[in-house]
Design an enzyme around this catalytic site. Structure first.
Site, PDB file in Angstrom:
ATOM      1  N   CYS A  62       0.830  -1.208   0.000  1.00 20.14           N
ATOM      2  CA  CYS A  62       0.000   0.000   0.000  1.00 20.14           C
ATOM      3  C   CYS A  62       0.865   1.259   0.000  1.00 20.14           C
ATOM      4  CB  CYS A  62      -0.899  -0.012   1.216  1.00 20.14           C
ATOM      5  SG  CYS A  62       0.049   0.125   2.757  1.00 20.14           S
ATOM      6  N   ALA A  65       3.341   1.614   2.804  1.00 24.15           N
ATOM      7  CA  ALA A  65       4.570   0.851   2.555  1.00 24.15           C
ATOM      8  C   ALA A  65       5.500   1.644   1.637  1.00 24.15           C
ATOM      9  CB  ALA A  65       4.237  -0.506   1.944  1.00 24.15           C
ATOM     10  N   ARG A  96      12.916  -4.132   5.966  1.00 25.84           N
ATOM     11  CA  ARG A  96      13.637  -3.766   4.741  1.00 25.84           C
ATOM     12  C   ARG A  96      15.062  -3.458   5.152  1.00 25.84           C
ATOM     13  NH1 ARG A  96      13.443   0.374   0.619  1.00 25.84           N
ATOM     14  NH2 ARG A  96      13.191  -0.702  -1.364  1.00 25.84           N
ATOM     15  N   HIS A 195       5.180   6.523  -2.853  1.00 27.16           N
ATOM     16  CA  HIS A 195       6.436   7.164  -3.268  1.00 27.16           C
ATOM     17  C   HIS A 195       6.167   8.612  -3.645  1.00 27.16           C
ATOM     18  CE1 HIS A 195       7.446   2.911  -4.923  1.00 27.16           C
ATOM     19  NE2 HIS A 195       7.802   2.993  -3.669  1.00 27.16           N
TER      20      HIS A 195
HETATM   21  S1  SF4 Z   1      -0.690  -1.757   5.922  1.00 27.27           S
HETATM   22 FE1  SF4 Z   1      -1.690  -0.177   7.186  1.00 27.27          FE
HETATM   23  S2  SF4 Z   1      -1.732   1.629   5.882  1.00 27.27           S
HETATM   24 FE2  SF4 Z   1      -1.349  -0.114   4.532  1.00 27.27          FE
HETATM   25  S3  SF4 Z   1      -3.400  -0.743   3.796  1.00 27.27           S
HETATM   26 FE3  SF4 Z   1      -2.926  -1.943   5.627  1.00 27.27          FE
HETATM   27  S4  SF4 Z   1      -3.849  -0.786   7.302  1.00 27.27           S
HETATM   28 FE4  SF4 Z   1      -3.701   0.579   5.567  1.00 27.27          FE
END
Ligand code: SF4
Length: 479
Positions: A62, A65, A96, A195
């Site tokens: 997402c 990330a 990472r 990004h």
């Molecule tokens: S990892 Fe966190 S920010 Fe990313 S989609 Fe899931 S809940 Fe949302």
């Protein structure tokens, strides 16, 4: 020279998507092509950067990330708050390998997980007050932190918290920059928008706002942009540039400080390794500060020599001559690596699936070892990445965009690669299929793979995977 591989990729694509329901079949077909390196026909127009179909098991992440995990996380002397419930920060906690130097917990914070740990109350009444309190606590507990970034997780954007105003207030109160980043995971369709959001937050909240120091400028100042120093690879790249006679004033963001970020408008040339994640800020710096930027590739000797010469040409004869001397010095070592490993890897077929850069960037390094990439693809690339990809691969190689695991597994079954290079979510599936696998995000806890220091490690690792005796103990389907 046009390289062609013998595989009927078109037929293979038809066969694999046959099993999908009609709507999915129609959609997925647009994300799969057989390569035409000259890109003269419409088959080059792969569809990309669109929403994944629900329930197909995409490997994508997402925007959080892409922002916290990729761009902001490696800035080592800042604290990055995972703002929201506990999950996102926990799962991205030092997963990472963006290496840095520093004393963790004292003046560097890369391997730490700081979160506002939202509870039900924070969702109902809002988290702004809690965020303010957290910023104050951070200032008290980590007095050497140079700044704070607020990395939003999903709920923050949904409940209407005003993190920008908290950031302004806290910047004033605490005397260090507090930077809000609207990278909630529901924005965009992958890591890629994260990004972009992160690049924009550097533009809006760091450049021109945070005072930095660069004591003097020289005509040879360059900046590495988009190297995350996975397993130390920005260090091995920096070494080459410095040996060429250039001065690296910042490596962003791998092993980077907030001060280095402020130096973004100061170099004579910006060297972009990961185009996907940083082209936004590079373009901004060009348009607003007149700083040219160029892409380069430090994977494998062929691409390294080519890139070094391309970079040197932007400077004077002194740098061009020094660059040739560096190449001369390292060439025997590179040749000896090829001599040792090429006979063991010659003709081996590789299948790749990574994020936004490596699926094309690392092809040259495999070719230096005599290996052939028969299939590659990206999680979150855009059209401009694919346009850069077609010429790098042989005709008829398979290219996939955001492939579900079903496709990857079936392609692997049909193409019978000697090596698959992908991520942790893929790794063990291929091990169980009896196919040698290397992680091409984390370098399987090895690396670096960039530069002259990296190529011997890369060659050794690929050989170790492909020719490992354990594969003989597994019955490989159809072989
Ligand atoms: S990892 Fe966190 S920010 Fe990313 S989609 Fe899931 S809940 Fe949302």
């Amino acid at each position: 020279m046009l390289r062609v591989i013998e595989q009927d990729t078109e037929k293979l694509i038809e066969k694999i998507i046959e099993n999908y329901p009609e709507k999915t079949k129609k959609e997925r077909k647009k994300h799969l092509i057989y390569n035409d390196p000259e890109c003269t026909s419409s088959i080059c127009q792969i569809k990309s950067n669109v929403k994944s179909r629900p329930g197909v098991m995409t490997s994508r992440g997402c925007a959080y990330a892409g922002s916290k995990g990729v761009v902001w996380g490696p800035i080592k002397d800042m604290i990055h708050i995972s703002h929201g419930p506990v999950g996102c920060g926990q799962y991205s906690w030092w997963s990472r390998r963006n290496y840095y130097t520093g004393k963790t917990g004292i003046n560097a914070f890369g391997a730490m997980h700081i979160t506002s740990d939202f509870q039900e109350n924070d969702i109902v009444f809002g988290g702004d007050k809690k965020l303010e309190q957290l910023c104050r606590e951070i200032r008290e507990i980590f007095p050497l932190a140079k700044g704070i970034s607020i990395q939003c997780e999903c709920p923050v954007g949904l409940i209407g918290d005003d993190i920008e105003s908290v950031a302004r207030k806290m910047t004033k109160e605490l005397g260090i920059p507090v930077i809000p980043v609207r990278c909630e995971g529901f924005r965009g369709i992958s890591q890629s928008l994260g990004h972009h959001i992160a690049n924009d937050s550097i533009r809006d909240w760091v450049l021109g706002k945070v005072k930095g120091i660069l004591e003097k400028e020289t005509p040879y100042d360059v900046l590495i942009l988009g190297d995350y120093n996975i397993g130390g690879e920005a260090w091995s790249s920096r070494k080459i540039l410095e040996e060429m006679g250039l001065r690296v004033i910042a490596q962003i963001p791998g092993d980077c400080t907030l001060n280095e970020l402020t130096n973004m408008p100061r170099p004579k040339l910006i060297l972009v390794h990961c185009y996907r994640s940083t082209n936004y800020i590079a373009r901004y710096l060009e348009e607003n500060f007149g700083i040219p930027w160029m892409e380069y590739n430090f994977f494998g000797p062929t691409k390294i020599y080519e890139s070094m010469r391309k970079i040197a040409k932007r400077f004077d004869d002194k740098i061009v001559e020094q660059t040739e001397r560096v190449i001369e010095r390292y060439k025997p070592l590179m040749d000896s690596v090829i001599e040792q490993y090429r006979p063991r890897l010659e003709g081996k077929r590789v299948m790749l699936y990574v994020g936004g850069l490596r699926p094309r960037h690392i092809v040259g390094a495999y070719e230096d070892l005599g290996m052939v990439v028969v299939a590659t693809g990206y999680e979150f690339a855009h059209r401009d990445d694919y346009e850069r990809t077609y010429p790098e691969l042989p005709k008829n190689s398979l290219i996939y965009d955001d492939p579900p695991h079903y496709e990857l597994e079936n392609f692997a079954d049909a193409l019978k690669p000697d090596l698959v290079g992908s991520g942790i979510k893929e790794k063990y599936v291929y091990h169980k299929m009896g196919i040698p696998f290397r992680q091409m995000h984390s370098w399987d806890y090895s690396g670096p793979y960039h530069g002259f220091d990296g190529f011997p490690v890369f060659a050794r690792d690929m050989d170790m995977a492909v020719n490992n005796p354990s594969w003989k103990l597994i019955r490989r389907k159809g072989r």
